[in-house]
Design an enzyme around this catalytic site. Structure first.
Site, PDB file in Angstrom:
ATOM      1  N   ARG A  28       0.885  -1.176  -0.030  1.00 59.91           N
ATOM      2  CA  ARG A  28      -0.120  -0.175  -0.062  1.00 59.91           C
ATOM      3  C   ARG A  28       0.894   1.176   0.027  1.00 59.91           C
ATOM      4  O   ARG A  28       0.389   2.297  -0.151  1.00 59.91           O
ATOM      5  CB  ARG A  28      -0.892   0.063   1.266  1.00 59.91           C
ATOM      6  CG  ARG A  28      -1.903  -1.131   1.135  1.00 59.91           C
ATOM      7  CD  ARG A  28      -2.596  -1.234   2.531  1.00 59.91           C
ATOM      8  NE  ARG A  28      -3.517   0.025   2.810  1.00 59.91           N
ATOM      9  CZ  ARG A  28      -4.695  -0.239   2.741  1.00 59.91           C
ATOM     10  NH1 ARG A  28      -5.476  -1.073   2.033  1.00 59.91           N
ATOM     11  NH2 ARG A  28      -5.601   1.028   3.165  1.00 59.91           N
ATOM     12  N   ASN A 102      -6.077   5.371   9.955  1.00 61.02           N
ATOM     13  CA  ASN A 102      -5.854   5.498   8.496  1.00 61.02           C
ATOM     14  C   ASN A 102      -6.797   6.662   8.132  1.00 61.02           C
ATOM     15  O   ASN A 102      -8.065   6.571   8.476  1.00 61.02           O
ATOM     16  CB  ASN A 102      -6.102   4.408   7.895  1.00 61.02           C
ATOM     17  CG  ASN A 102      -5.658   4.650   6.347  1.00 61.02           C
ATOM     18  OD1 ASN A 102      -5.298   5.460   5.946  1.00 61.02           O
ATOM     19  ND2 ASN A 102      -6.367   3.630   5.553  1.00 61.02           N
ATOM     20  N   LYS A 490       3.171   6.122 -16.216  1.00 57.85           N
ATOM     21  CA  LYS A 490       3.951   4.983 -15.647  1.00 57.85           C
ATOM     22  C   LYS A 490       5.571   5.305 -15.505  1.00 57.85           C
ATOM     23  O   LYS A 490       6.201   5.028 -14.357  1.00 57.85           O
ATOM     24  CB  LYS A 490       3.857   3.843 -16.528  1.00 57.85           C
ATOM     25  CG  LYS A 490       2.279   2.968 -16.328  1.00 57.85           C
ATOM     26  CD  LYS A 490       2.239   2.461 -15.083  1.00 57.85           C
ATOM     27  CE  LYS A 490       0.893   2.208 -14.946  1.00 57.85           C
ATOM     28  NZ  LYS A 490       0.139   3.500 -14.530  1.00 57.85           N
ATOM     29  N   GLU A 493       5.803   7.571 -12.367  1.00 57.42           N
ATOM     30  CA  GLU A 493       5.660   7.264 -11.020  1.00 57.42           C
ATOM     31  C   GLU A 493       6.582   6.060 -10.348  1.00 57.42           C
ATOM     32  O   GLU A 493       6.666   5.973  -9.235  1.00 57.42           O
ATOM     33  CB  GLU A 493       4.105   6.711 -10.487  1.00 57.42           C
ATOM     34  CG  GLU A 493       4.018   5.606 -11.689  1.00 57.42           C
ATOM     35  CD  GLU A 493       2.052   5.251 -11.597  1.00 57.42           C
ATOM     36  OE1 GLU A 493       1.824   5.631 -10.578  1.00 57.42           O
ATOM     37  OE2 GLU A 493       1.841   4.835 -12.304  1.00 57.42           O
TER      38      GLU A 493
END
Length: 615
Positions: A28, A102, A490, A493
């Site tokens: 995550r 969170n 893409k 990142e």
């Protein structure tokens, strides 16, 4: 974004299982991790560490902790830099209460000022520490009641887990706007996590907590109530995540594994959904609202990141194939605009990999308040999008561990093609013969993607030969303009290379000023019979005349194109509307090899998280 994992058992030490759960949550994205443990006598011990969970594990080897109640957390910084003080769990001022969180508490500054006036002292920069002190302020011996009173003062999104030294056999969780899942152990014990994937070693059944609810876990039972202390019923489901989905399967990175899984994920997306003889599609998740869709004249497609790019392709498909007006919006922008659509003829499609993206959920809820039909396109059964929309379509892509979306993106695009086919046939925009040809093109796609994966070695070589360049432009037209955006994203990142995607015709309206010998361009030049193809050749000529380097993605050998480009990557030819699924494959591979060459953390790029559950 942040990850929560907690476990309470009658006799066993819970620390090893919670640490394993933290490992499952690493995908995550996070910058620090921590653990709180309560022993049978009610003593809370806490350990926190900046960096990877491996660092936390080493700290535990040096200073072991054990107890039947353990609570772990991985943090992605929002309020306060990554540090041990800012890492979770956070303790109350008296050290009797520990909290992990969170989300974002929007009114934390006001609450902190009030608590400081009551004598509380804070040691971190976080909004989460406010929750621990709030619960302490309201605690009178009943932990659940103290949590309820505290959360009634909180504004924002949260999933929290709380333990207290006075109650060594209780673990309390609550959620509003951020997901929280209860795991039901096969051999006793109950667990709590922000992601059911963290519970796969602990449970075979899960309960996704309803919005604005609280759960009390003991070693033998769990109980769910609302913030107003009313009983809440929650559905028990089989856990949908399996261990093989988080194994690299011999690949060096999850991202590369997931790129190569795409032929199979596309087959999964098509299985049972195409009707060859009738030349149409069936999407069972839409059956409850299919007659309502017949009156829909406009779609509002909402997403973020790669999901937004997939929605842009969906816009082209729905307009060109099904003849339906479409508007595509960033969820983060649409939620602050005025809704001006007619809810009687307008539907909203929520496009989300996780089904928990905060901005997207808020837009969905606003649409429902305005009476709009809401549909979900999601990869996570049991997520908020799956539960709260009127109907939806499951992507069937399987668990995606790499932060950068690959297989979920292509699954979204092929799902839009199925939706467009279904609506086009129902609305009379496509006859049966045309539908049958379209279905055959869909059936060929998985094999064509397998062929496109053969570009791996070429993409690796191109990356090595151009590694000195740190700026790249991606160009596409029509259906492949969003593919240019996705290719640029893409590269940004995961390889941290500055890249921009443009519609090729916009080059001369500004971006062409950037073109020179050290600015490579990746040009998607497939569909040689398309009217836009000759225009794309002209765009390439404009780049070459300014000494720009060109790598072209092509679907058929073309001497003109070969003469204009330093490199040409050939991929199989298909319908223009389906070409993004094939054309994005070499761009995914290009970004992957660039990230590996630059020594980047491919699966967990810096500053990013897989599930963005805060605004």
């Amino acid at each position: 974004m942040c990850g929560i994992i907690g476990l309470i058992q009658a006799r066993e030490d819970s620390v090893p299982a919670v640490m394993q759960g933290l490992n499952f949550l690493e995908y995550r994205g996070y910058d620090s991790a921590g653990l709180a443990v309560v022993d049978t006598e009610g003593k809370i011990s806490c350990i926190k560490q900046v960096g990877k969970t491996d660092f936390l594990r080493k700290r535990l080897e040096e200073s072991p902790l054990a107890g039947p109640l353990a609570l772990g957390h991985t943090r992605w910084a929002t309020h306060g830099e990554p540090s041990e003080l800012n890492a979770h769990p956070h303790l109350s001022g008296d050290g009797r209460i520990a909290v992990v969180h969170n989300g974002i508490i929007e009114n934390y500054a006001t609450l902190r000022e009030w608590l400081e006036g009551c004598g509380h002292q804070f040691i971190s920069q976080t909004d989460t520490e406010v929750i621990a002190h709030l619960i302490q302020q309201h605690y009178r011996g009943d932990l659940v009641h103290a949590v309820q009173e505290s959360l009634n003062l909180v504004e924002g999104a949260y999933a929290i887990a709380v333990l207290c030294s006075d109650h060594p056999w209780q673990l309390v969780g609550a959620r509003s706007g951020s997901p929280l899942v209860v795991g039901i152990g096969d051999n006793g014990g109950f667990s709590l996590a922000s992601d059911e994937g963290a519970l796969q070693h602990l449970a075979s059944k899960v309960v996704h907590l309803p919005e604005n609810s609280i759960v009390l876990l003991t070693p033998t039972e769990y109980k769910t109530v609302s913030l107003a202390n009313q009983a809440v019923q929650a559905e028990v489901r089989e856990i949908s995540v399996r261990l093989h989905e988080i194994d690299k399967g011999g690949y060096p990175h999850f991202m590369l594994k997931e790129i190569y899984e795409q032929p199979d994920t596309l087959r999964n997306a098509l299985r049972g959904r195409i009707l060859e003889d009738a030349g149409t599609a069936r999407l069972g998740g839409l059956d409850p609202v299919i007659e309502n869709l017949d009156r829909i004249k406009k779609f509002v497609l909402v997403g973020c990141g790669s999901s937004w790019h997939a929605a842009l392709i969906g816009e082209y498909m729905l307009e060109n194939i099904a003849g339906i007006e479409v508007e595509v919006d960033y969820a983060s922008e649409l939620r602050y605009r005025r809704f001006t659509v007619d809810p009687n003829i307008t539907a909203m499609m929520i496009v989300s990999q996780s089904g928990e993206t905060a901005d997207t959920l808020e837009v969905m809820r606003m649409a429902k308040q305005h009476g709009m039909l809401t549909l979900g396109m999601c990869n996570t059964p049991g997520s908020s999008v799956s539960r709260e929309t009127d109907a939806g379509i499951h992507l069937r892509a399987g668990r995606e561990i790499g932060v950068a979306s690959t297989k979920t993106f292509t699954s979204q695009v092929i799902t839009f093609s199925l939706l467009s086919l279904l609506l086009a046939r129902r609305k009379g925009e496509m006859n049966e013969e045309h539908g049958q040809r379209f279905v055959q093109a869909l059936k060929h796609l998985p094999g064509q993607v397998e062929k496109a994966l053969e570009s791996n070695d070429l993409m690796k070589r191109i990356v090595h030969e151009n590694q000195e360049y740190t700026n790249v432009i991606f160009l596409g037209r029509g259906y492949n303009f969003p593919v240019a955006l996705e290719g640029a994203l893409k590269l940004k990142e995961i390889a941290y290379v500055h890249a921009e995607g443009y519609p090729a015709a916009e080059m001369k309206h500004g971006p062409i000023a950037l073109i020179y010998s050290k600015m490579p361009s990746i040009v998607i030049g497939t569909q040689p019979e398309d009217v836009l193809y000759q225009k794309m050749l002209s765009n390439i000529e404009e780049i070459r005349s300014r000494k720009g380097r060109v790598c072209a993605i092509a679907s058929r050998e073309d001497k003109n194109l070969e003469a204009l480009a330093e490199e040409v990557c050939y991929v199989p030819e298909t319908y223009a509307s389906l070409s993004p699924i094939v054309n994005v494959i070499p761009l995914q591979l290009l970004a992957y090899h660039a990230a590996v060459l630059r020594g980047c953390d491919v699966d967990r790029p810096r500053n990013l998280a897989k599930s963005v559950t805060v605004e």
